[in-house]
Design a protein around this motif. Sequence first.
Motif, PDB file in Angstrom:
ATOM      1  N   ALA A  28       0.852  -1.194   0.000  1.00  0.00           N
ATOM      2  CA  ALA A  28       0.000   0.000   0.000  1.00  0.00           C
ATOM      3  C   ALA A  28       0.884   1.239   0.000  1.00  0.00           C
ATOM      4  N   PRO A  29       0.825   2.060  -1.042  1.00  0.00           N
ATOM      5  CA  PRO A  29       1.630   3.287  -1.073  1.00  0.00           C
ATOM      6  C   PRO A  29       1.040   4.354  -0.161  1.00  0.00           C
ATOM      7  N   LEU A  30       1.824   5.393   0.093  1.00  0.00           N
ATOM      8  CA  LEU A  30       1.340   6.481   0.949  1.00  0.00           C
ATOM      9  C   LEU A  30       0.116   7.162   0.361  1.00  0.00           C
ATOM     10  N   GLU A  31      -0.041   7.082  -0.945  1.00  0.00           N
ATOM     11  CA  GLU A  31      -1.140   7.776  -1.616  1.00  0.00           C
ATOM     12  C   GLU A  31      -2.513   7.178  -1.309  1.00  0.00           C
ATOM     13  N   VAL A  32      -2.562   6.028  -0.585  1.00  0.00           N
ATOM     14  CA  VAL A  32      -3.874   5.425  -0.311  1.00  0.00           C
ATOM     15  C   VAL A  32      -4.697   6.298   0.616  1.00  0.00           C
ATOM     16  N   GLY A  33      -4.056   7.254   1.284  1.00  0.00           N
ATOM     17  CA  GLY A  33      -4.788   8.215   2.107  1.00  0.00           C
ATOM     18  C   GLY A  33      -5.505   7.585   3.275  1.00  0.00           C
ATOM     19  N   ALA A  34      -6.784   7.925   3.449  1.00  0.00           N
ATOM     20  CA  ALA A  34      -7.536   7.519   4.637  1.00  0.00           C
ATOM     21  C   ALA A  34      -7.654   6.018   4.765  1.00  0.00           C
ATOM     22  N   ALA A  35      -7.596   5.289   3.643  1.00  0.00           N
ATOM     23  CA  ALA A  35      -7.727   3.833   3.717  1.00  0.00           C
ATOM     24  C   ALA A  35      -6.564   3.207   4.463  1.00  0.00           C
ATOM     25  N   GLY A  36      -5.433   3.919   4.538  1.00  0.00           N
ATOM     26  CA  GLY A  36      -4.263   3.341   5.170  1.00  0.00           C
ATOM     27  C   GLY A  36      -3.934   3.909   6.534  1.00  0.00           C
ATOM     28  N   VAL A  37      -4.927   4.444   7.233  1.00  0.00           N
ATOM     29  CA  VAL A  37      -4.628   5.064   8.518  1.00  0.00           C
ATOM     30  C   VAL A  37      -4.776   4.094   9.691  1.00  0.00           C
ATOM     31  N   ILE A  38      -4.959   2.809   9.418  1.00  0.00           N
ATOM     32  CA  ILE A  38      -4.976   1.831  10.508  1.00  0.00           C
ATOM     33  C   ILE A  38      -3.600   1.854  11.153  1.00  0.00           C
ATOM     34  N   GLY A  39      -3.547   2.134  12.446  1.00  0.00           N
ATOM     35  CA  GLY A  39      -2.259   2.343  13.085  1.00  0.00           C
ATOM     36  C   GLY A  39      -1.639   1.124  13.726  1.00  0.00           C
ATOM     37  N   HIS A  40      -2.264  -0.027  13.591  1.00  0.00           N
ATOM     38  CA  HIS A  40      -1.749  -1.221  14.261  1.00  0.00           C
ATOM     39  C   HIS A  40      -1.998  -2.441  13.386  1.00  0.00           C
ATOM     40  N   PRO A  41      -1.247  -3.518  13.588  1.00  0.00           N
ATOM     41  CA  PRO A  41      -1.469  -4.724  12.788  1.00  0.00           C
ATOM     42  C   PRO A  41      -2.851  -5.318  13.026  1.00  0.00           C
ATOM     43  N   VAL A  42      -3.452  -5.829  11.949  1.00  0.00           N
ATOM     44  CA  VAL A  42      -4.764  -6.479  11.997  1.00  0.00           C
ATOM     45  C   VAL A  42      -4.659  -7.793  11.233  1.00  0.00           C
ATOM     46  N   VAL A  43      -5.234  -8.849  11.806  1.00  0.00           N
ATOM     47  CA  VAL A  43      -5.271 -10.155  11.135  1.00  0.00           C
ATOM     48  C   VAL A  43      -6.707 -10.654  11.153  1.00  0.00           C
ATOM     49  N   HIS A  44      -7.206 -11.055   9.999  1.00  0.00           N
ATOM     50  CA  HIS A  44      -8.559 -11.609   9.880  1.00  0.00           C
ATOM     51  C   HIS A  44      -8.438 -13.062   9.428  1.00  0.00           C
ATOM     52  N   LEU A  45      -9.021 -13.970  10.191  1.00  0.00           N
ATOM     53  CA  LEU A  45      -8.995 -15.393   9.863  1.00  0.00           C
ATOM     54  C   LEU A  45     -10.382 -15.838   9.416  1.00  0.00           C
ATOM     55  N   ARG A  46     -10.436 -16.531   8.289  1.00  0.00           N
ATOM     56  CA  ARG A  46     -11.666 -17.205   7.862  1.00  0.00           C
ATOM     57  C   ARG A  46     -11.360 -18.695   7.739  1.00  0.00           C
ATOM     58  N   PHE A  47     -12.241 -19.529   8.283  1.00  0.00           N
ATOM     59  CA  PHE A  47     -11.956 -20.947   8.431  1.00  0.00           C
ATOM     60  C   PHE A  47     -12.667 -21.788   7.379  1.00  0.00           C
TER      61      PHE A  47
END
Length: 304
Positions: free
Chosen positions: A226-245
């Motif tokens: 994700a480049p810096l230009e993604v703007g607001a979409a990239g403002v998550i400040g911490h790691p996130v992991v989503h698991l689907r089983f």
Amino acid sequence: MAAERKAPSILGFPHCPEWGAGAHRRALAGHLRRCRDHAGVDSRQAARCISASESTLSRVETGLGALKEDQVERLLDLYGVRDPQERNRIALLVREAAQPEVWQPYAQVAPASLRPLLAMEPAARRIISYEPQLVPGWLQTEEYAQTVLRAAHPTLPRAEIDHLVRLRRQRLQMLRRPTQPPVLLAVMDSEVLRRQIGTPGVMYRQIRYLLELLEELPYQLYLQIAPLEVGAAGVIGHPVVHLRFFTPDYLPDMVYLEQYEGAVYHDKPANAERYLAVLNNLCGVASLAQHSRSLLEEALERWQ
């Protein structure tokens, strides 16, 4: 007269030892809770049946505790579960749930906040990970991981750091297993490739390793930058992991939110879907996975 409610069944959950003890325990927990609800048995009566407290039963029914096989048998008798196939499958789940967790060889150093993620990720069909600061843990080289861990835990002895590095490195093995390996979609900020961790040589070898992994695991590993230009979409400040089983009827989606001194987990559908929407939005504005190789090669040249 209203139709009789159909009894819950566990036969749709397969016996898959490679998924780990955590997945089997969690599936068993949900099934026992559904069986109790179907039978109309309250928690006090069920706890008394196995000579335990209601809090112990609650831990079992949320996947945080385990029961012996004879205790589960008594609960099944109380809940009116008579079908031999159902009982045999439940017995298999009980035995798998009692096996060592994947993190137990590293129990002295594995953070308690990370253990639920470590326990469940082998059972995932798909993992989406977002990392704003670092190369995702699954994909780190040994020297990169050592540098990161020493910075985060400056007082830990060298031996414990080495154990944490081995734990971090072994997690990738699930993508290499021959049967039902998870698919990992890893998204990271472009600045991760510019942020110097250790020496320039450490960064060069780390990026080269990412290229090697993309070559080795073309169907199990997808990397988006994700480049810096993604703007607001990239403002998550911490790691996130989503698991689907593989079996969503028995194992609902899980979300892991990393924090500096711990983690938060979500498995309620509304919360899991909310974070999935955020990650999907980020994936949508990040560079396409097929462009990652050229972006990594450009970064490799900078560090060379």
